[in-house]
Write an enzyme that holds these catalytic residues in place. Structure first.
Site, PDB file in Angstrom:
ATOM      1  N   GLY A   8       0.579  -1.712  -0.285  1.00 49.57           N
ATOM      2  CA  GLY A   8      -0.459  -0.058   0.286  1.00 49.57           C
ATOM      3  C   GLY A   8       0.794   1.055  -0.378  1.00 49.57           C
ATOM      4  N   SER A   9       2.674   0.989   0.462  1.00 46.75           N
ATOM      5  CA  SER A   9       2.849   2.380   0.052  1.00 46.75           C
ATOM      6  C   SER A   9       3.995   3.039  -0.987  1.00 46.75           C
ATOM      7  CB  SER A   9       4.300   1.937   1.317  1.00 46.75           C
ATOM      8  OG  SER A   9       4.872   1.097   0.639  1.00 46.75           O
ATOM      9  N   PRO A  10       3.627   3.497  -1.351  1.00 47.79           N
ATOM     10  CA  PRO A  10       3.858   3.914  -2.666  1.00 47.79           C
ATOM     11  C   PRO A  10       5.374   3.234  -3.276  1.00 47.79           C
ATOM     12  CG  PRO A  10       3.298   6.172  -1.426  1.00 47.79           C
ATOM     13  CD  PRO A  10       3.473   4.964  -0.648  1.00 47.79           C
TER      14      PRO A  10
END
Length: 439
Positions: A8-10
């Site tokens: 979910g993190s960039p």
């Protein structure tokens, strides 16, 4: 190929899309950084900087998102891949855009918008202005072209797309102010492999953020004030415990040699006026060993090996913590007279400390840790105490099991490097004080 990441993190999504573009598969290994899993000794051994994402490709270890995506293209892409071509000038522009993402776009975006996830409020006006400036620059880069670094899709587009698509988490982000970015963003969704999975990860992350339990326990980072004297073993123990469970401490210096602990404002916090003292959102607790256990129980993983739920394991850890109190008492009575007189304590106090070390040597016979088969708070607290012997000429070789255990500390204890750095400062302070007293 293993990818240690926080889904979910960039940064993770950028690598996911790059891998998709190359047809590369990897094993996703989830690390919950909010729970401090990046500080687990087994991960620190892989990446001493303990950052994610981290890629392990048949023994080769590399971290930092932008380094990983270029590596993947060079290792697994077609020769002279348009994602990261061989031409030095084309590469230079791509690299510039990657550095722009890291140092300007992603950095400013995170500093303004990510506080929303922790506190419900955005960052400062200054942070917003820097974010707006970053998007304005990106808008300029995209004037008259469809891609951020030339005429074709490159890893720079993918990485920046991962950053910009994080706006999907935000209500009513206005792309209208940046028409070139808006045009590029719509097109990037059509041409970037893995876009649908990228969007799915964002939506999953958004759903997770909306749950009350996750929001309270993970995004609302604790505000912990530690009243302490950083050079002391008890304070250093707490710093290492905090590192192990992934919480940050707001260090408030109390100079006990100047009597700061007796000031009314501190006595009001702790009537026993001892340090270290922890204040956690109004809850006050002192005595370093009690603080250590509290931090693990409050902020550690469920049934953390640092202080597990099993009653027998806890009993052994507690015994070692109480043992540390007597060990620390003996060491302090031998060591701390240096502050007042410039000389160490008498032979009787040294004998008491040696006796404690002999006991510790016995505890460590045939094992790597003081209270079982894994690192616990007892190891960290006792290591903080024993490490204070570096300030003076004390021979650990007389206690071979202790020496072996102590030498292993850099490999297993989060925050050990910081502990040693503080010890160096302590030794310098001691030496200067002794020289002054012995003039």
């Amino acid at each position: 190929m293993d990818l240690y990441n926080m889904p979910g993190s960039p940064s993770t999504r950028a690598i996911m899309m790059t891998a998709k573009a190359l047809g590369v598969e990897y094993n996703s290994k989830f690390l919950n950084t909010f729970a401090g899993e990046q500080l687990n000794p087994e991960f620190v051994k892989i990446n001493p900087q303990h950052t994610i994402p981290t890629l392990v490709d048949h023994g080769f270890v590399i971290w930092e998102t932008r380094a990983i995506v270029t590596y993947l293209v060079e290792q697994y892409g077609e020769p002279d891949s348009s994602l990261y071509p061989n031409n030095p000038q084309k590469r230079a522009v791509i690299n510039q855009r990657l550095y722009f993402d890291m140092g300007t776009l992603y950095d400013s975006f995170a500093k303004y918008y990510f506080p929303l996830l922790r506190t419900g409020k955005p960052g400062s006006q200054e942070a917003l202005e820097k974010c707006n400036t970053a998007f304005e620059l990106l808008n300029t880069f995209l004037e008259g072209q469809d891609y951020v670094a030339g005429s074709e899709l490159t890893v720079a587009d993918i990485v920046i797309l991962a950053t910009v698509s994080t706006t999907e988490l935000l209500p009513n982000f206005d792309f209208g102010k940046y028409p070139n970015v808006e045009r590029w963003y719509k097109n990037a969704q059509k041409v970037t492999p893995g876009w649908s999975e990228n969007l799915e990860k964002i939506q999953g992350f958004a759903s997770l953020c909306r749950t009350r339990r996750y929001t309270l326990q993970i995004f609302n980072m604790p505000q912990l004030d530690l009243y302490n004297m950083p050079l002391g073993p008890t304070s250093r123990a707490i710093q290492m415990i905090a590192k192990a469970v992934g919480v940050k401490l707001n260090s408030k210096f109390i100079n006990t040699m100047e009597g700061d602990q007796l000031k009314p404002e501190f006595v009001k916090i702790n009537p026993q006026h001892t340090i270290p003292t922890l204040v956690d959102d109004g809850f006050v607790i002192w005595e370093s060993r009690a603080i250590a256990v509290y931090l693990v129980e409050k902020y550690g993983k469920p049934d953390s090996s640092l202080y597990p739920n099993d009653p027998q394991k806890r009993a052994l850890i507690n015994q070692r913590l109480y043992f540390d109190m007597s060990t620390y008492d003996a060491l302090s009575k031998y060591l701390y007279p240096l502050f007042r007189t410039g000389k160490l304590g008498d032979q009787e106090t040294l004998d008491k400390f040696n006796t404690s070390m002999e006991f510790l040597n016995t505890f460590l016979e045939g094992q790597d840790f003081v209270a079982g088969k894994e690192l616990t708070v007892a190891d960290i607290v006792l290591l903080a105490t024993v490490s204070a012997t570096q300030v003076i000429a004390f021979d650990l070789a007389k206690f071979p099991n202790v020496e072996r255990w102590y030498k292993n500390a850099p490999n297993v204890v989060p925050g050990w490097a910081e502990n040693l750095k503080t010890l160096e400062e302590a030794k310098k302070f001691f030496d200067e004080k002794v020289a002054e007293l012995n003039k």
